[in-house]
Scaffold this motif. Structure first.
Motif, PDB file in Angstrom:
ATOM      1  N   LYS A 115      10.567   7.445  -5.911  1.00 23.27           N
ATOM      2  CA  LYS A 115       9.403   6.561  -5.839  1.00 23.27           C
ATOM      3  C   LYS A 115       9.851   5.138  -5.536  1.00 23.27           C
ATOM      4  O   LYS A 115      10.998   4.759  -5.788  1.00 23.27           O
ATOM      5  CB  LYS A 115       8.587   6.606  -7.125  1.00 23.27           C
TER       6      LYS A 115
ATOM      7  N   ASP B  92       0.827  -1.206   0.000  1.00 27.35           N
ATOM      8  CA  ASP B  92       0.000   0.000   0.000  1.00 27.35           C
ATOM      9  C   ASP B  92       0.863   1.260   0.000  1.00 27.35           C
ATOM     10  O   ASP B  92       0.602   2.207  -0.757  1.00 27.35           O
ATOM     11  CB  ASP B  92      -0.947   0.015   1.198  1.00 27.35           C
TER      12      ASP B  92
ATOM     13  N   LYS C 154       2.566   1.740  -3.429  1.00 30.36           N
ATOM     14  CA  LYS C 154       1.626   2.286  -4.417  1.00 30.36           C
ATOM     15  C   LYS C 154       1.415   3.781  -4.196  1.00 30.36           C
ATOM     16  O   LYS C 154       1.374   4.557  -5.156  1.00 30.36           O
ATOM     17  CB  LYS C 154       0.280   1.557  -4.321  1.00 30.36           C
ATOM     18  N   GLU C 155       1.278   4.189  -2.937  1.00 33.01           N
ATOM     19  CA  GLU C 155       1.133   5.611  -2.621  1.00 33.01           C
ATOM     20  C   GLU C 155       2.358   6.394  -3.070  1.00 33.01           C
ATOM     21  O   GLU C 155       2.235   7.494  -3.616  1.00 33.01           O
ATOM     22  CB  GLU C 155       0.924   5.810  -1.114  1.00 33.01           C
ATOM     23  N   SER C 156       3.536   5.836  -2.852  1.00 37.14           N
ATOM     24  CA  SER C 156       4.783   6.471  -3.246  1.00 37.14           C
ATOM     25  C   SER C 156       4.844   6.679  -4.760  1.00 37.14           C
ATOM     26  O   SER C 156       5.268   7.733  -5.244  1.00 37.14           O
ATOM     27  CB  SER C 156       5.967   5.611  -2.787  1.00 37.14           C
ATOM     28  N   ILE C 157       4.406   5.677  -5.497  1.00 34.97           N
ATOM     29  CA  ILE C 157       4.402   5.768  -6.961  1.00 34.97           C
ATOM     30  C   ILE C 157       3.456   6.865  -7.419  1.00 34.97           C
ATOM     31  O   ILE C 157       3.798   7.689  -8.281  1.00 34.97           O
ATOM     32  CB  ILE C 157       4.035   4.406  -7.582  1.00 34.97           C
ATOM     33  N   LYS C 158       2.256   6.927  -6.820  1.00 35.92           N
ATOM     34  CA  LYS C 158       1.282   7.964  -7.182  1.00 35.92           C
ATOM     35  C   LYS C 158       1.807   9.354  -6.843  1.00 35.92           C
ATOM     36  O   LYS C 158       1.661  10.290  -7.620  1.00 35.92           O
ATOM     37  CB  LYS C 158      -0.047   7.713  -6.475  1.00 35.92           C
ATOM     38  N   GLU C 159       2.417   9.486  -5.660  1.00 38.70           N
ATOM     39  CA  GLU C 159       2.980  10.775  -5.250  1.00 38.70           C
ATOM     40  C   GLU C 159       4.048  11.238  -6.214  1.00 38.70           C
ATOM     41  O   GLU C 159       4.097  12.405  -6.588  1.00 38.70           O
ATOM     42  CB  GLU C 159       3.608  10.653  -3.851  1.00 38.70           C
TER      43      GLU C 159
ATOM     44  N   GLU D  79       4.359  10.500  -9.330  1.00 37.24           N
ATOM     45  CA  GLU D  79       3.743  10.879 -10.603  1.00 37.24           C
ATOM     46  C   GLU D  79       3.149  12.280 -10.524  1.00 37.24           C
ATOM     47  O   GLU D  79       3.241  13.054 -11.466  1.00 37.24           O
ATOM     48  CB  GLU D  79       2.657   9.870 -10.994  1.00 37.24           C
ATOM     49  N   VAL D  80       2.566  12.619  -9.382  1.00 38.71           N
ATOM     50  CA  VAL D  80       1.938  13.927  -9.217  1.00 38.71           C
ATOM     51  C   VAL D  80       2.981  15.020  -9.010  1.00 38.71           C
ATOM     52  O   VAL D  80       2.938  16.060  -9.658  1.00 38.71           O
ATOM     53  CB  VAL D  80       0.946  13.902  -8.024  1.00 38.71           C
ATOM     54  N   LYS D  81       3.934  14.776  -8.121  1.00 46.81           N
ATOM     55  CA  LYS D  81       4.909  15.806  -7.758  1.00 46.81           C
ATOM     56  C   LYS D  81       6.089  15.875  -8.708  1.00 46.81           C
ATOM     57  O   LYS D  81       6.777  16.880  -8.770  1.00 46.81           O
ATOM     58  CB  LYS D  81       5.388  15.590  -6.332  1.00 46.81           C
TER      59      LYS D  81
END
Length: 152
Positions: free
Chosen positions: A65, A47, A50-55, A57-59
């Motif tokens: 990541k 979990d 996955k959050e790290s990957i999304k962060e 991508e956004v930042k």
């Protein structure tokens, strides 16, 4: 191993968002036979990864990541495979294989076994064949399982 488990438990308390603290805690829990807590630790690591990957991508630039999500799925899938959760193991190991994006002998042999125990013998045979081709200069115990799948 118990000392390592205590250390990683402390790491996860101090830094609860540290992916590798959770994954390493899971590794020590498996080694000590605490399979349910290990699954929970691996799930937390997945979990967080996955959050790290999304962060990232956004930042964008400058944020590291998590880049080995496939290993986390491999670890949890292998645990589930040996803990009576064959369908969940298959899901995790297929996800690991997809994320790996290239042939991998360790992922392949675990995925082959998960396919085998889920009754998907043709797919299992293909995965065992791939894993064997990647380790053909050394005999491995999973080769026997591969032969048994061919009889199915």
């Amino acid at each position: 191993m118990a000392a390592a488990q205590r250390l990683y438990a402390k790491v996860t308390k101090i830094s609860p968002r540290f992916v590798y603290g959770w994954s390493n805690l899971g590794n020590t829990q498996v080694a000590l036979g605490a399979l349910q807590p290990a699954e929970e630790s691996y799930s937390t690591a997945i979990d967080l990864c996955k959050e790290s990957i999304k962060e990232a991508e956004v930042k964008g630039l400058g944020l590291r990541k998590c880049d080995d999500l496939y290993v986390l799925y491999l670890n949890r899938g292998s645990l589930r495979l040996n803990n009576g959760r064959e369908k969940d193991a298959l899901d995790d190991l297929q996800q690991s294989s997809t994320l790996r994006q290239r042939p991998d002998g360790i992922v392949g042999q675990n995925l082959a076994r998960a396919l085998e125990v889920n009754g998907k013998y043709a797919a299992s045979d293909r995965e065992y064949g791939l894993a064997i081709s990647m380790s053909s200069n050394e005999v491995n115990p999973f080769w026997l399982r591969s032969a048994m799948v061919k009889y199915q």
